[in-house]
Design a protein around this motif. Sequence first.
Motif, PDB file in Angstrom:
ATOM      1  N   VAL A 202       0.840  -1.204   0.000  1.00 16.03           N
ATOM      2  CA  VAL A 202       0.000   0.000   0.000  1.00 16.03           C
ATOM      3  C   VAL A 202       0.875   1.254   0.000  1.00 16.03           C
ATOM      4  CG1 VAL A 202      -1.656   1.360   1.348  1.00 16.03           C
ATOM      5  CG2 VAL A 202      -1.975  -1.110   1.111  1.00 16.03           C
ATOM      6  N   MET A 203       1.916   1.274   0.847  1.00 19.68           N
ATOM      7  CA  MET A 203       2.763   2.458   0.968  1.00 19.68           C
ATOM      8  C   MET A 203       3.623   2.684  -0.276  1.00 19.68           C
ATOM      9  SD  MET A 203       1.839   3.790   3.740  1.00 19.68           S
ATOM     10  CE  MET A 203       3.074   5.082   3.793  1.00 19.68           C
ATOM     11  N   THR A 204       4.106   1.610  -0.894  1.00 14.81           N
ATOM     12  CA  THR A 204       5.018   1.767  -2.032  1.00 14.81           C
ATOM     13  C   THR A 204       4.302   1.823  -3.375  1.00 14.81           C
ATOM     14  OG1 THR A 204       5.359  -0.632  -2.125  1.00 14.81           O
ATOM     15  CG2 THR A 204       6.933   0.654  -0.829  1.00 14.81           C
ATOM     16  N   ASN A 205       3.071   1.358  -3.438  1.00 12.97           N
ATOM     17  CA  ASN A 205       2.340   1.344  -4.706  1.00 12.97           C
ATOM     18  C   ASN A 205       1.086   2.203  -4.670  1.00 12.97           C
ATOM     19  OD1 ASN A 205       3.594  -0.989  -6.562  1.00 12.97           O
ATOM     20  ND2 ASN A 205       3.678  -1.647  -4.437  1.00 12.97           N
ATOM     21  N   TYR A 206       0.168   1.884  -3.765  1.00 13.56           N
ATOM     22  CA  TYR A 206      -1.123   2.572  -3.754  1.00 13.56           C
ATOM     23  C   TYR A 206      -0.994   4.049  -3.368  1.00 13.56           C
ATOM     24  CZ  TYR A 206      -5.911   3.801  -2.582  1.00 13.56           C
ATOM     25  OH  TYR A 206      -7.122   4.432  -2.517  1.00 13.56           O
ATOM     26  N   VAL A 207      -0.238   4.343  -2.314  1.00 15.92           N
ATOM     27  CA  VAL A 207      -0.126   5.738  -1.860  1.00 15.92           C
ATOM     28  C   VAL A 207       0.487   6.618  -2.945  1.00 15.92           C
ATOM     29  CG1 VAL A 207       1.032   7.259  -0.204  1.00 15.92           C
ATOM     30  CG2 VAL A 207      -0.073   5.157   0.589  1.00 15.92           C
ATOM     31  N   ASN A 208       1.449   6.053  -3.697  1.00 16.87           N
ATOM     32  CA  ASN A 208       2.073   6.816  -4.782  1.00 16.87           C
ATOM     33  C   ASN A 208       1.160   6.958  -5.995  1.00 16.87           C
ATOM     34  OD1 ASN A 208       4.482   7.244  -3.406  1.00 16.87           O
ATOM     35  ND2 ASN A 208       5.323   5.279  -4.061  1.00 16.87           N
ATOM     36  N   ASP A 209       0.238   6.012  -6.152  1.00 19.10           N
ATOM     37  CA  ASP A 209      -0.674   6.044  -7.298  1.00 19.10           C
ATOM     38  C   ASP A 209      -2.005   5.398  -6.911  1.00 19.10           C
ATOM     39  OD1 ASP A 209      -2.001   6.040  -9.706  1.00 19.10           O
ATOM     40  OD2 ASP A 209      -0.722   4.517 -10.643  1.00 19.10           O
ATOM     41  N   PRO A 210      -2.964   6.176  -6.383  1.00 18.05           N
ATOM     42  CA  PRO A 210      -4.246   5.624  -5.927  1.00 18.05           C
ATOM     43  C   PRO A 210      -5.067   4.955  -7.032  1.00 18.05           C
ATOM     44  CG  PRO A 210      -3.905   7.817  -5.013  1.00 18.05           C
ATOM     45  CD  PRO A 210      -2.841   7.606  -6.063  1.00 18.05           C
ATOM     46  N   THR A 211      -4.669   5.127  -8.294  1.00 16.45           N
ATOM     47  CA  THR A 211      -5.417   4.479  -9.385  1.00 16.45           C
ATOM     48  C   THR A 211      -4.911   3.059  -9.654  1.00 16.45           C
ATOM     49  OG1 THR A 211      -3.947   5.260 -11.171  1.00 16.45           O
ATOM     50  CG2 THR A 211      -5.730   6.734 -10.475  1.00 16.45           C
ATOM     51  N   VAL A 212      -3.864   2.606  -8.929  1.00 15.74           N
ATOM     52  CA  VAL A 212      -3.224   1.333  -9.257  1.00 15.74           C
ATOM     53  C   VAL A 212      -4.194   0.150  -9.157  1.00 15.74           C
ATOM     54  CG1 VAL A 212      -2.366   0.911  -6.895  1.00 15.74           C
ATOM     55  CG2 VAL A 212      -1.180  -0.096  -8.851  1.00 15.74           C
ATOM     56  N   LEU A 213      -5.126   0.182  -8.208  1.00 16.38           N
ATOM     57  CA  LEU A 213      -6.069  -0.927  -8.054  1.00 16.38           C
ATOM     58  C   LEU A 213      -7.130  -0.955  -9.150  1.00 16.38           C
ATOM     59  CD1 LEU A 213      -6.561  -0.964  -4.179  1.00 16.38           C
ATOM     60  CD2 LEU A 213      -5.306  -2.599  -5.576  1.00 16.38           C
ATOM     61  N   ARG A 214      -7.167   0.087  -9.956  1.00 15.90           N
ATOM     62  CA  ARG A 214      -8.090   0.106 -11.086  1.00 15.90           C
ATOM     63  C   ARG A 214      -7.437  -0.454 -12.357  1.00 15.90           C
ATOM     64  NH1 ARG A 214      -9.793   3.749  -7.502  1.00 15.90           N
ATOM     65  NH2 ARG A 214     -11.942   4.495  -7.519  1.00 15.90           N
ATOM     66  N   LYS A 215      -6.140  -0.777 -12.259  1.00 11.85           N
ATOM     67  CA  LYS A 215      -5.439  -1.357 -13.398  1.00 11.85           C
ATOM     68  C   LYS A 215      -5.773  -2.838 -13.535  1.00 11.85           C
ATOM     69  CE  LYS A 215      -1.705   2.017 -13.115  1.00 11.85           C
ATOM     70  NZ  LYS A 215      -0.258   2.264 -12.900  1.00 11.85           N
ATOM     71  N   THR A 216      -5.753  -3.327 -14.759  1.00 11.44           N
ATOM     72  CA  THR A 216      -6.210  -4.684 -15.072  1.00 11.44           C
ATOM     73  C   THR A 216      -5.557  -5.747 -14.212  1.00 11.44           C
ATOM     74  OG1 THR A 216      -6.581  -4.018 -17.364  1.00 11.44           O
ATOM     75  CG2 THR A 216      -6.472  -6.379 -16.914  1.00 11.44           C
ATOM     76  N   GLU A 217      -4.231  -5.657 -13.991  1.00 15.99           N
ATOM     77  CA  GLU A 217      -3.522  -6.722 -13.278  1.00 15.99           C
ATOM     78  C   GLU A 217      -3.896  -6.828 -11.808  1.00 15.99           C
ATOM     79  OE1 GLU A 217      -0.303  -3.427 -13.814  1.00 15.99           O
ATOM     80  OE2 GLU A 217      -2.192  -4.026 -14.739  1.00 15.99           O
ATOM     81  N   TYR A 218      -4.532  -5.785 -11.239  1.00 16.37           N
ATOM     82  CA  TYR A 218      -4.905  -5.811  -9.832  1.00 16.37           C
ATOM     83  C   TYR A 218      -6.415  -5.845  -9.597  1.00 16.37           C
ATOM     84  CZ  TYR A 218      -0.014  -4.648  -9.015  1.00 16.37           C
ATOM     85  OH  TYR A 218       1.351  -4.669  -8.987  1.00 16.37           O
ATOM     86  N   GLN A 219      -7.207  -5.901 -10.638  1.00 19.37           N
ATOM     87  CA  GLN A 219      -8.656  -5.865 -10.455  1.00 19.37           C
ATOM     88  C   GLN A 219      -9.199  -7.164  -9.857  1.00 19.37           C
ATOM     89  OE1 GLN A 219     -10.447  -4.666 -14.159  1.00 19.37           O
ATOM     90  NE2 GLN A 219      -9.898  -2.527 -13.884  1.00 19.37           N
ATOM     91  N   LYS A 220      -8.474  -8.277 -10.079  1.00 14.52           N
ATOM     92  CA  LYS A 220      -8.952  -9.565  -9.557  1.00 14.52           C
ATOM     93  C   LYS A 220      -8.239  -9.984  -8.271  1.00 14.52           C
ATOM     94  CE  LYS A 220     -10.560 -11.505 -13.937  1.00 14.52           C
ATOM     95  NZ  LYS A 220     -10.445 -12.650 -14.889  1.00 14.52           N
ATOM     96  N   ALA A 221      -6.996  -9.554  -8.075  1.00 13.04           N
ATOM     97  CA  ALA A 221      -6.234  -9.938  -6.888  1.00 13.04           C
ATOM     98  C   ALA A 221      -5.085  -8.967  -6.670  1.00 13.04           C
ATOM     99  CB  ALA A 221      -5.691 -11.368  -7.026  1.00 13.04           C
ATOM    100  N   ALA A 222      -4.641  -8.858  -5.410  1.00 12.36           N
ATOM    101  CA  ALA A 222      -3.520  -7.986  -5.062  1.00 12.36           C
ATOM    102  C   ALA A 222      -2.819  -8.570  -3.834  1.00 12.36           C
ATOM    103  CB  ALA A 222      -4.022  -6.568  -4.792  1.00 12.36           C
ATOM    104  N   PRO A 223      -1.545  -8.184  -3.585  1.00 15.22           N
ATOM    105  CA  PRO A 223      -0.763  -8.811  -2.513  1.00 15.22           C
ATOM    106  C   PRO A 223      -1.284  -8.519  -1.110  1.00 15.22           C
ATOM    107  CG  PRO A 223       0.664  -7.707  -4.102  1.00 15.22           C
ATOM    108  CD  PRO A 223      -0.729  -7.275  -4.405  1.00 15.22           C
ATOM    109  N   ALA A 224      -1.324  -9.563  -0.293  1.00 11.61           N
ATOM    110  CA  ALA A 224      -1.654  -9.452   1.129  1.00 11.61           C
ATOM    111  C   ALA A 224      -0.729 -10.387   1.903  1.00 11.61           C
ATOM    112  CB  ALA A 224      -3.111  -9.816   1.374  1.00 11.61           C
ATOM    113  N   ILE A 225      -0.676 -10.216   3.225  1.00  9.57           N
ATOM    114  CA  ILE A 225       0.180 -11.048   4.066  1.00  9.57           C
ATOM    115  C   ILE A 225      -0.677 -12.000   4.895  1.00  9.57           C
ATOM    116  CG2 ILE A 225       1.946 -11.098   5.863  1.00  9.57           C
ATOM    117  CD1 ILE A 225       2.842  -9.806   3.237  1.00  9.57           C
ATOM    118  N   LEU A 226      -0.516 -13.301   4.643  1.00  8.72           N
ATOM    119  CA  LEU A 226      -1.112 -14.322   5.499  1.00  8.72           C
ATOM    120  C   LEU A 226      -0.112 -14.596   6.616  1.00  8.72           C
ATOM    121  CD1 LEU A 226      -2.729 -17.157   3.323  1.00  8.72           C
ATOM    122  CD2 LEU A 226      -3.883 -15.632   4.927  1.00  8.72           C
TER     123      LEU A 226
END
Length: 242
Positions: A202-226
Amino acid sequence: MAVNHLHLLLLQIIILLVWAIKFKASEASCQTSCGKVQINYPFGIGAGCFFNEWFEITCNISSSTPSGQPFLTKMKLKLAEDTAAMSFGIGVEMPAISLKNPSTGINRTGSPFFFTNKHNSFIATGCKKYAKIDITDESGSTTGGCLTISACDPLKGKKEGCYDFICPVPSNTTFDYGIVSKLNSTISQYCKTAFILDQNWVMTNYVNDPTVLRKTEYQKAAPAILEYGTRQCIQNSPPVCN
């Protein structure tokens, strides 16, 4: 009660030590990477290389992924390429929840894995209105508030929804549509998609570009920590774990 808890903790440590000894004996024959992902014990590929079935990794090789694509076998989750190896958990590609389709999500019931506020954030995207959202637990107590971010020009994106909510991760056992309704009904009514995301991502990708989750590669899944191991919990009802 405290004595019983101590005995249980000691038993868990002994079991992990025994497995670690067994693993050391076979470590030379264990595959240590798949694709671009480093695989560390208790996770592993192949018999004798992982702690138990929850930690087994499958390395799928195909014409499109000749170096392999790693999956957490039992959870059927792809491992994330852009998260570092950790001693407390593993990076996975968490499926996004469509707030228009209540059947989406994953179930962690029975697994040794969990999410915490320390390493993950909850984000709802494509929201049609700006609002102050407070997170409440099942007892009705407020556990935190959400930050609202404008991710596009609201004058040009009214149909899609220009606002996102970044919230604390609530204490729960699943990641599905139900988590959204537990947070606040406003989110499920006015937003399009929900994610649980690695805070570093979130800090290195989303905060720098809030539109990143609207990009095709992240619309179905994105990194999380289990995460796995022992949680530090404040004994509320239900417990709040960090």
